[in-house]
Enzyme design. Sequence first.
Site, short mmCIF file in Angstrom:
data_model
loop_
_atom_site.label_atom_id
_atom_site.label_comp_id
_atom_site.label_asym_id
_atom_site.label_seq_id
_atom_site.Cartn_x
_atom_site.Cartn_y
_atom_site.Cartn_z
N HIS B 12 0.82 -1.22 0.00
CA HIS B 12 0.00 0.00 0.00
C HIS B 12 0.85 1.27 0.00
O HIS B 12 0.51 2.27 0.65
CB HIS B 12 -1.02 -0.03 1.14
N HIS B 59 -1.09 4.78 9.60
CA HIS B 59 0.26 5.32 9.69
C HIS B 59 0.24 6.65 10.44
O HIS B 59 0.48 7.70 9.86
CB HIS B 59 0.85 5.52 8.30
#
Lengths: 131, 280
Positions: B12, B59
């Site tokens: 990703h 993240h």
Amino acid sequence: MTSYNDAFSDIPGTTVFDATQSRLGYHLNMFCMSLMKADNRAAFKADEAGYLARYPMSAEQRQAVLDRDYNRMIALGGNIYFLAKIGATDGFSFQNLAAKMTGVPEDRYRAMMIAGGRPAKGNRSRSDPTR
Amino acid sequence: MARITAGLTSSHVPAVGAALDLGKTADPYWAPLFAGFEFSKRWILSNRPDVVVLVYNDHASAFSLELIPTFAIGCAETFMPADEGWGPRPVPVVEGHPELAWHIAQSAILDEFDMTIVNRMDVDHGLTVPLSLMFGQPTRWPCKVIPLAVNVVQYPPPTGNRCYNLGKAIRKAVESFDADLSVQVWGTGGMSHQLQGPRAGLINRAFDAAFLDRLVADPEGLAKLPHVEYVREAGSEGIELVMWLVMRGALARDAREVYRFYHVPASNTAVGHLILENSR
């Protein structure tokens, strides 16, 4: 028997974001989180030192941010996913930050990646550099 | 009853999302990567899921250091693309499936997986880049998505074995949901990459190839791999690969590999992609 945490210290050039690092870097990383808002990015850019003073970070941490010394920020508890928000504020990609941390110009780092990246051999273990 | 029909894995990498959003997919640097997903984009047209349980890691977007859930399941109606420091990605709002998400949460918790239930959460590149790779650039995503965020930022992350077993619990939950739904489970992140420090740029093709092989043929053995070996062999961010085991656990033991793609580099990362189909 090596503990869970100690086992990682044999890996060269790598800092694992464990409890020690997380406690050390809490305010540094929370400063980075603030840069997810456009208004805060603008305020930081307008007066970096003044903006950093809002966070109870150490003088070393503040200086490392001002110097954009990412390896130093990591040593002082920064986590790369948080620190990347400083990079994004400056307009830099992860690849640019990675080049900075490895101490080579971005075009050389990019060429290394295109050529297949940094090999695992020789980079697995401090205690056995031949691995 | 709902059923899990297929699973897939995909990296990703945020730069992949940027390449798509900025119209750079035909650039010589990016073209081989997007070519590797052409099969997959055709495959999913004839294997359209009603719902995707999308296993990814946040993240430092929705979760800072204030709150660090090991497994967080998104139960909201919608999830907005996160502003990760350069503005949100120009992609559609992600539509959830609250009824199935709550059912999975309840079933998994009663199965002794202590899920965190999330009713408000922005989703970052970890979730939206795989959607873009599989569906391109639609004005609306063609299926519902249940985000399942796994902590792989703060150590310790969950073990590979825990992830594998969570996948099994998800399968049990889906198969006890009383609606005729085709559900896919996607495991994202990886493969080898290191974004930090003097060792940044590490790529380990041999490890990645073996990981793909074992994920298909020997998931129980692979689930025993300790964290330190992920970091040593696949780089500090290679730890994301534990999330692929959630997908594998949700698929049948005899699931069939229908596609595999591997490419170096996407920015700092080795991109790995696998499609598995359940036979029944």
